[in-house]
Enzyme design. Sequence first.
Site, PDB file in Angstrom:
ATOM      1  N   ALA A 197      -5.626  12.327 -10.776  1.00 45.10           N
ATOM      2  CA  ALA A 197      -4.659  11.630 -11.643  1.00 45.10           C
ATOM      3  C   ALA A 197      -3.572  10.949 -10.819  1.00 45.10           C
ATOM      4  O   ALA A 197      -2.422  10.864 -11.229  1.00 45.10           O
ATOM      5  CB  ALA A 197      -4.053  12.619 -12.638  1.00 45.10           C
ATOM      6  N   GLY A 198      -3.934  10.446  -9.642  1.00 46.27           N
ATOM      7  CA  GLY A 198      -2.989   9.694  -8.808  1.00 46.27           C
ATOM      8  C   GLY A 198      -3.069   8.207  -9.149  1.00 46.27           C
ATOM      9  O   GLY A 198      -3.526   7.824 -10.232  1.00 46.27           O
ATOM     10  N   GLY A 199      -2.630   7.379  -8.189  1.00 44.51           N
ATOM     11  CA  GLY A 199      -2.594   5.932  -8.414  1.00 44.51           C
ATOM     12  C   GLY A 199      -3.971   5.341  -8.674  1.00 44.51           C
ATOM     13  O   GLY A 199      -4.139   4.494  -9.563  1.00 44.51           O
ATOM     14  N   VAL A 240     -14.306   6.783  -5.223  1.00 44.89           N
ATOM     15  CA  VAL A 240     -13.436   5.782  -4.576  1.00 44.89           C
ATOM     16  C   VAL A 240     -13.419   5.967  -3.056  1.00 44.89           C
ATOM     17  O   VAL A 240     -13.038   5.061  -2.328  1.00 44.89           O
ATOM     18  CB  VAL A 240     -11.984   5.773  -5.134  1.00 44.89           C
ATOM     19  CG1 VAL A 240     -11.956   5.467  -6.622  1.00 44.89           C
ATOM     20  CG2 VAL A 240     -11.242   7.040  -4.815  1.00 44.89           C
ATOM     21  N   ASN A 254      -0.325  -3.644  -6.184  1.00 42.18           N
ATOM     22  CA  ASN A 254      -0.829  -3.710  -4.808  1.00 42.18           C
ATOM     23  C   ASN A 254      -0.826  -5.142  -4.281  1.00 42.18           C
ATOM     24  O   ASN A 254      -1.117  -5.374  -3.116  1.00 42.18           O
ATOM     25  CB  ASN A 254      -2.246  -3.109  -4.695  1.00 42.18           C
ATOM     26  CG  ASN A 254      -3.297  -4.050  -5.215  1.00 42.18           C
ATOM     27  OD1 ASN A 254      -3.083  -4.748  -6.205  1.00 42.18           O
ATOM     28  ND2 ASN A 254      -4.431  -4.090  -4.548  1.00 42.18           N
ATOM     29  N   GLY A 278     -16.676   3.663  -2.745  1.00 41.50           N
ATOM     30  CA  GLY A 278     -15.504   2.817  -2.963  1.00 41.50           C
ATOM     31  C   GLY A 278     -15.369   1.616  -2.049  1.00 41.50           C
ATOM     32  O   GLY A 278     -14.359   0.909  -2.112  1.00 41.50           O
ATOM     33  N   TYR A 327     -14.912   5.912   0.623  1.00 38.92           N
ATOM     34  CA  TYR A 327     -16.006   5.151   1.239  1.00 38.92           C
ATOM     35  C   TYR A 327     -16.301   5.619   2.655  1.00 38.92           C
ATOM     36  O   TYR A 327     -17.196   5.114   3.316  1.00 38.92           O
ATOM     37  CB  TYR A 327     -15.708   3.643   1.224  1.00 38.92           C
ATOM     38  CG  TYR A 327     -14.400   3.283   1.854  1.00 38.92           C
ATOM     39  CD1 TYR A 327     -14.298   3.071   3.213  1.00 38.92           C
ATOM     40  CD2 TYR A 327     -13.256   3.187   1.080  1.00 38.92           C
ATOM     41  CE1 TYR A 327     -13.092   2.771   3.788  1.00 38.92           C
ATOM     42  CE2 TYR A 327     -12.037   2.878   1.640  1.00 38.92           C
ATOM     43  CZ  TYR A 327     -11.962   2.679   3.007  1.00 38.92           C
ATOM     44  OH  TYR A 327     -10.757   2.390   3.578  1.00 38.92           O
ATOM     45  N   ASP A 378      -6.458  -3.409  -7.600  1.00 39.65           N
ATOM     46  CA  ASP A 378      -7.319  -2.224  -7.417  1.00 39.65           C
ATOM     47  C   ASP A 378      -8.179  -2.041  -8.670  1.00 39.65           C
ATOM     48  O   ASP A 378      -9.364  -1.703  -8.584  1.00 39.65           O
ATOM     49  CB  ASP A 378      -6.482  -0.953  -7.214  1.00 39.65           C
ATOM     50  CG  ASP A 378      -5.764  -0.940  -5.878  1.00 39.65           C
ATOM     51  OD1 ASP A 378      -6.296  -1.519  -4.911  1.00 39.65           O
ATOM     52  OD2 ASP A 378      -4.676  -0.342  -5.794  1.00 39.65           O
ATOM     53  N   LYS A 389       3.446   1.575  -3.771  1.00 40.44           N
ATOM     54  CA  LYS A 389       2.862   0.838  -4.906  1.00 40.44           C
ATOM     55  C   LYS A 389       3.683   0.974  -6.187  1.00 40.44           C
ATOM     56  O   LYS A 389       3.639   0.083  -7.034  1.00 40.44           O
ATOM     57  CB  LYS A 389       1.423   1.301  -5.152  1.00 40.44           C
ATOM     58  CG  LYS A 389       0.447   0.842  -4.078  1.00 40.44           C
ATOM     59  CD  LYS A 389      -0.973   1.213  -4.440  1.00 40.44           C
ATOM     60  CE  LYS A 389      -1.935   0.840  -3.333  1.00 40.44           C
ATOM     61  NZ  LYS A 389      -3.327   1.064  -3.705  1.00 40.44           N
ATOM     62  N   THR A 431       0.829  -1.200   0.000  1.00 39.64           N
ATOM     63  CA  THR A 431       0.000   0.000   0.000  1.00 39.64           C
ATOM     64  C   THR A 431       0.864   1.250   0.000  1.00 39.64           C
ATOM     65  O   THR A 431       2.090   1.176  -0.125  1.00 39.64           O
ATOM     66  CB  THR A 431      -1.044  -0.053   1.142  1.00 39.64           C
ATOM     67  OG1 THR A 431      -1.967   1.021   0.934  1.00 39.64           O
ATOM     68  CG2 THR A 431      -0.427   0.073   2.521  1.00 39.64           C
TER      69      THR A 431
HETATM   70  P1  ATR Z   1      -4.088   7.813  -4.826  1.00 35.71           P
HETATM   71  O1  ATR Z   1      -2.836   7.044  -5.077  1.00 35.71           O
HETATM   72  O2  ATR Z   1      -4.924   7.278  -3.698  1.00 35.71           O
HETATM   73  O3  ATR Z   1      -4.888   8.035  -6.064  1.00 35.71           O
HETATM   74  P2  ATR Z   1      -2.671  10.311  -4.874  1.00 35.71           P
HETATM   75  O4  ATR Z   1      -1.617   9.702  -5.715  1.00 35.71           O
HETATM   76  O5  ATR Z   1      -2.282  11.183  -3.724  1.00 35.71           O
HETATM   77  O6  ATR Z   1      -3.632   9.230  -4.241  1.00 35.71           O
HETATM   78  O7  ATR Z   1      -3.649  11.127  -5.856  1.00 35.71           O
HETATM   79  C1  ATR Z   1      -4.631  11.960  -5.431  1.00 35.71           C
HETATM   80  C2  ATR Z   1      -5.194  12.765  -6.634  1.00 35.71           C
HETATM   81  O8  ATR Z   1      -6.169  13.632  -6.099  1.00 35.71           O
HETATM   82  C3  ATR Z   1      -4.151  13.634  -7.310  1.00 35.71           C
HETATM   83  O9  ATR Z   1      -4.420  13.677  -8.694  1.00 35.71           O
HETATM   84  C4  ATR Z   1      -4.379  15.007  -6.671  1.00 35.71           C
HETATM   85  O10 ATR Z   1      -4.101  16.108  -7.516  1.00 35.71           O
HETATM   86  P3  ATR Z   1      -2.589  16.535  -7.930  1.00 35.71           P
HETATM   87  O11 ATR Z   1      -2.140  15.517  -8.922  1.00 35.71           O
HETATM   88  O12 ATR Z   1      -2.739  17.883  -8.505  1.00 35.71           O
HETATM   89  O13 ATR Z   1      -1.824  16.505  -6.635  1.00 35.71           O
HETATM   90  C5  ATR Z   1      -5.870  14.975  -6.427  1.00 35.71           C
HETATM   91  N1  ATR Z   1      -6.200  15.842  -5.292  1.00 35.71           N
HETATM   92  C6  ATR Z   1      -5.950  15.608  -3.991  1.00 35.71           C
HETATM   93  N2  ATR Z   1      -6.386  16.641  -3.226  1.00 35.71           N
HETATM   94  C7  ATR Z   1      -6.911  17.555  -4.084  1.00 35.71           C
HETATM   95  C8  ATR Z   1      -7.515  18.835  -3.923  1.00 35.71           C
HETATM   96  N3  ATR Z   1      -7.656  19.405  -2.714  1.00 35.71           N
HETATM   97  N4  ATR Z   1      -7.961  19.476  -5.032  1.00 35.71           N
HETATM   98  C9  ATR Z   1      -7.819  18.921  -6.252  1.00 35.71           C
HETATM   99  N5  ATR Z   1      -7.243  17.708  -6.471  1.00 35.71           N
HETATM  100  C10 ATR Z   1      -6.805  17.034  -5.403  1.00 35.71           C
END
Ligand code: ATR
Length: 287
Positions: free
Chosen positions: A135-137, A231, A94, A254, A233, A109, A73, A69
């Site tokens: 656009a995160g994981g 996603v 994961n 989620g 929950y 996932d 990852k 986790t």
């Molecule tokens: P995970 O792996 O769980 O997807 P992550 O890699 O931290 O978590 O990704 C979170 C996503 O939510 C990112 O795309 C983040 O935007 P940035 O790429 O600009 O950092 C987005 N995110 C988190 N908090 C945000 C906020 N307050 N406003 C807009 N986007 C947010």
Amino acid sequence: MESQITGNTKVICLIGNPVEHTISPTLHNNISRLLGEDLIYTAFRVEPGELENAVKGLKALNVVGFNVTVPYKNDIIPFLDELSTEAKLIGAVNTVKNVNGRLIGFNTDAEGFSMSFKEETGIPFTGKSIAVIGAGGAARAVAVKTALEGAGKITVINRTLTKAEDIADIINNNIREIAASCTPEENAFRRILEDSDIIINTTSLGMFPKVETSPLDFPFKFNKDQILYDVVYNPAKTLFLRQGEQAGCKTVNGLGMLFYQGAKAYEIWTEKSLSHDLVISIFRDFP
Ligand code: ATR
């Protein structure tokens, strides 16, 4: 049946940092108890810089497999011997299975998301226009999975545009030319939302304790035929999902993704298929 740990008991674990709040040990140990499998699942917090040692240790101890986790990852990938096609495309692992000393990485996932979406909506992704917010994981797993399952169009919306562009490139270069990206600037965001059949929030906006935040920071009226997936929950109904419900949309949180990613990982480790009823019963009885 009460489980008893003996010299024959096999080990599965989670590595990450932090791991103290995870539900995975409860989930997996419940499954093992119900199936009568002689397996124990535990969680280890791995400190920064110790990941390689941790993986070598798990390999030396010949564990059945492990989950990975946050924040490892992606970082785990160089220490693995092989990746599934999906994990390679998503760029994140994961679940790891130990096959005679070779560590194989999977991303459940993505499968967990797909299974929970279909379980709760009965609708396939084929031909659908999909908006992925964030656009995160999680976004990478969700966007790649919907593309692999036939989505007609995918738009990734993120405040950091380069990260959204990266996901669109992965899809366009490896699956089909169906992906685009943009920032959440109101006019463009509105048009994408209006044009989407399925809208998926993958950001943490709306998650406890910031329950009054939403990925949409402007008023928007959904159309009742749209499906909203979050996603998050906790809470079960985020502000984003409540906005959809008010318009009569089908909404899904989620929690199912969390359960199905676990169920899928369990199947990979044990090569047993879990009945739908078993997964649903664990899901329903979860505290
Ligand atoms: P995970 O792996 O769980 O997807 P992550 O890699 O931290 O978590 O990704 C979170 C996503 O939510 C990112 O795309 C983040 O935007 P940035 O790429 O600009 O950092 C987005 N995110 C988190 N908090 C945000 C906020 N307050 N406003 C807009 N986007 C947010």
